[in-house]
Each structure stands twice: as structure tokens, then as C-alpha cells.
Design an enzyme around this catalytic site. Structure first.
Site, PDB file in Angstrom:
ATOM      1  CB  ALA A   1       4.423   2.590  -5.392  1.00 13.51           C
TER       2      ALA A   1
ATOM      3  CD  GLN B   1      -3.319  -0.480   0.011  1.00 14.28           C
ATOM      4  OE1 GLN B   1      -3.262   0.738  -0.398  1.00 14.28           O
ATOM      5  NE2 GLN B   1      -3.836  -1.255  -0.678  1.00 14.28           N
ATOM      6  CB  SER B   2       4.092   1.941  -1.643  1.00 16.49           C
ATOM      7  OG  SER B   2       4.822   3.284  -1.989  1.00 16.49           O
ATOM      8  CG  ASN B   3       0.332   6.639   0.826  1.00 16.04           C
ATOM      9  OD1 ASN B   3      -0.590   6.482   0.345  1.00 16.04           O
ATOM     10  ND2 ASN B   3       1.051   6.417   1.818  1.00 16.04           N
TER      11      ASN B   3
END
Ligand SMILES: *Cc1c(COP(=O)(O)O)cnc(C)c1O
Length: 320
Positions: free
Chosen positions: A70, A66-68
Site C-alpha cells: 500500500a 502495515q502493508s508495504n
């Protein structure tokens, strides 16, 4: 330009009244204008410029599922016409049904990123294989570290330090402390570098959300500050003390604490503001607790840097 600058600096009247301490201001870096916003947009302004100068046609970057970071990198690549590969590691234990499909994963896919969701122990070998495949295919690859945190990306937050000081002067705010969620250290190091460049000593409290040992975060911020000094020039002022607070970490990265969940509900109902359970919600919970403890009683104004992360709410519905 990728983002909308300056982001607003807003007074939180109802939350300030509720807590009965200093006046709380929120720096709205959740509103940076790039695909639901967040703090990585400021770093990407510099990183994309660097990538284009080097003639890259493909960006590869890294993060949790859940990388913001990325997601914002995928959006920046779409704007610049570059291919984007997201290497997303299963570093967070989650039983949430949306964790690997909703939130930032969904948005990254819509933004056209090539997504590689892998187990943590495969990261090194998988990345090596991906990079050699891309180079065999003739792609010119630019690597963006996790969180966009290197001496290039950190410049985005040096610029933010100046933006904050200008807004404080214009709105008659006396910033006693800035609180924000800290993980890959670029935000904190950039702010400290920016304030030192301007000869100002504004305390910056980084709320550790990522490193089980807070000394690792402390060392990362310091190392990045040193890199900034080496690459972009020494600052006139001594850099401020690196202040890392570990009291709101809870059981781990990506694991919301009960206080964080409570703070998310409070800000939503009192101020109509959305905070995420991984980063900004923990910073919010920290600021509330520090005010309740009286630790900010010598501050007239406190600034909470809202670093974004709202899309992750959809990956955490079961916890909220
Ligand atoms: C990445 C991120 C942070 C942490 O910023 P760093 O520069 O990596 O320390 C804080 N909040 C959100 C929402 C983020 O995505």
C-alpha cells in the site's frame, strides 16, 4: 520508470563465513528506489502502465495495516499524479503502540494516500461502499489487488528473473537456489514464469509467511503461473516446480518468530543490512536454517531475494 534498475546483487561475505556453507548473495529489492523500496515497485511498473492506458485517475488497493504494498502504491500514484485509496485491514493482532500510526501508515499518509483502516469483517461492505462513492463522484477507478499480484503485476518479477541471470553471468555466480518470502504469490509466480521463458530451471523456494494452509499458497502460485501463460504466452521450458516451505511460518502472518528476530539482529550486526519482521526476516531465518541443516550443501551460491519491508520495523519496535 518508477524504480532504480537493476538492483544490486551483493555478496554477504561475513554471513557466509559465519554459516560455513555456500556463498550467500542478496538481491537488493529493498533498494528499488521508490519511497524506501521493496518488491511491489517491480509490479507497479506494469500495473501503473496498465492503469494509465485505461485512463484511470484513481487507484484503490488493499492490504494489512502495515502493508508495504500500500505504501509503494501510494508513492507510485504520487509520481503519476493519481489519487490513491488504501483499504487497510486489521488482520494482525498487535499491541505495539506504533502499529496503526508509524511505519508504513505514516509513510502512506505523507505520500498523500486516503487511508481507510477497518476491521477484517467489514472489508467487503466497506469496499463496496467506497467504490460506489468514488464512481458517483465521477472517478475512474483502477483496482490493484492485494500485493499487486495478478498476471500484469507478476511480469515485474519475470523481468527480475532475467535481471538476476544477467548479473549471475556477469559476476560468475552459479545460483543453486533463490529464497524469498512469499504471500500473495506474484513474486514467486513471476520469477518462475521468467526463468521458464528463458529456458532456465533455477529452483525458487517461497517461504510462506501468510497462508495458514501452505496448500493455498501453492495453489495461488500455480494459478498465477497459468494466468501468465494464458495472457502473455506459453513458455519454451516447462515451468519449474512450485516449491513452498511452511516451516518458518510461526504463529501467523505478521507474527515474528524468535528465529526471525534473531536473524534480523544477526544480519544487521554482520552485514549492516536491515530486514523486517513480517517478510524478509522470515526468509532470512529460513535460508540460515536451510544452510545449517545442510539442505543447500549442493549449491555453490545461494541468492536471498530481499523483498524490502524495512519501514515496518517502526511498527514493530516492541517485538524487536
Ligand atoms: C509483499 C511482500 C512480500 C511477498 O511478495 P508476494 O509477491 O506478495 O508474494 C515479501 N516481502 C515483502 C517485504 C513484501 O512487502
Amino acid at each position: 520508470m518508477l524504480g532504480h534498475w537493476p538492483t544490486p546483487l551483493e555478496r554477504l561475505t561475513r554471513l557466509s563465513e559465519e554459516l560455513g556453507g555456500p556463498t550467500i548473495w542478496v538481491k537488493r529489492d529493498d533498494c528499488t528506489g521508490l519511497a524506501i523500496g521493496g518488491n511491489k515497485t517491480r509490479k507497479l511498473e506494469y500495473l501503473l502502465g496498465d492503469a494509465l492506458r485505461q485512463g484511470a485517475d484513481t487507484l484503490v488497493t488493499f492490504g494489512a495495516v502495515q502493508s508495504n504494498h500500500a505504501r509503494q502504491t501510494a508513492a507510485a500514484c504520487a509520481r503519476a499524479g493519481l489519487a490513491c485509496h488504501q483499504v487497510l485491514t486489521r488482520s494482525v493482532t498487535s499491541a505495539d503502540p506504533g502499529y496503526e500510526t508509524n511505519g508504513n501508515v505514516l509513510l502512506g499518509r505523507l505520500l498523500g494516500a486516503h487511508q481507510h483502516i477497518i476491521d477484517e469483517d467489514a472489508r467487503k461492505s466497506y469496499t463496496q461502499k467506497l467504490l460506489s462513492e468514488l464512481s458517483d463522484a465521477g472517478r475512474r477507478v483502477y483496482l490493484v489487488p492485494a500485493g499487486g499480484s495478478n498476471a500484469v503485476g507478476a511480469l515485474g518479477y519475470a523481468a527480475c528473473a532475467e535481471e538476476i541471470l544477467l548479473q549471475c553471468a556477469g559476476q560468475e555466480i552459479d545460483p543453486g537456489v533463490i529464497v524469498h518470502a512469499s504471500s500473495s504469490a506474484g513474486t514467486q509466480a513471476g520469477l518462475l514464469y521468467g526463468f521458464a521463458q528463458l529456458n532456465r530451471d533455477v529452483p525458487v523456494m517461497g517461504i510462506n509467511v501468510y497462508h495458514p494452509d501452505p496448500a493455498d499458497l501453492q495453489a495461488r502460485v500455480q494459478a498465477l503461473l497459468n494466468d501468465c501463460q494464458a495472457l502473455h504466452g506459453a513458455t519454451p521450458a516447462a515451468q519449474g516446480r512450485v516449491q513452498v516451505n511452511h516451516a518458518y511460518f510461526g504463529s501467523g502472518y505478521g507474527q515474528p518468530t524468535p528465529e526471525c528476530v534473531e536473524a534480523i539482529h544477526l544480519a544487521a550486526r554482520l552485514e549492516g543490512l536491515l530486514f523486517d519482521p513480517v517478510y524478509a526476516g522470515k526468509a532470512l531465518a529460513a535460508m540460515i536454517d536451510q544452510i545449517n541443516l545442510g539442505n543447500f550443501s549442493n549449491c555453490r551460491d545461494v541468492i536471498l531475494l530481499h523483498t524490502g519491508g524495512t519501514p515496518a520495523l517502526a511498527g514493530y519496535s516492541a517485538r524487536l
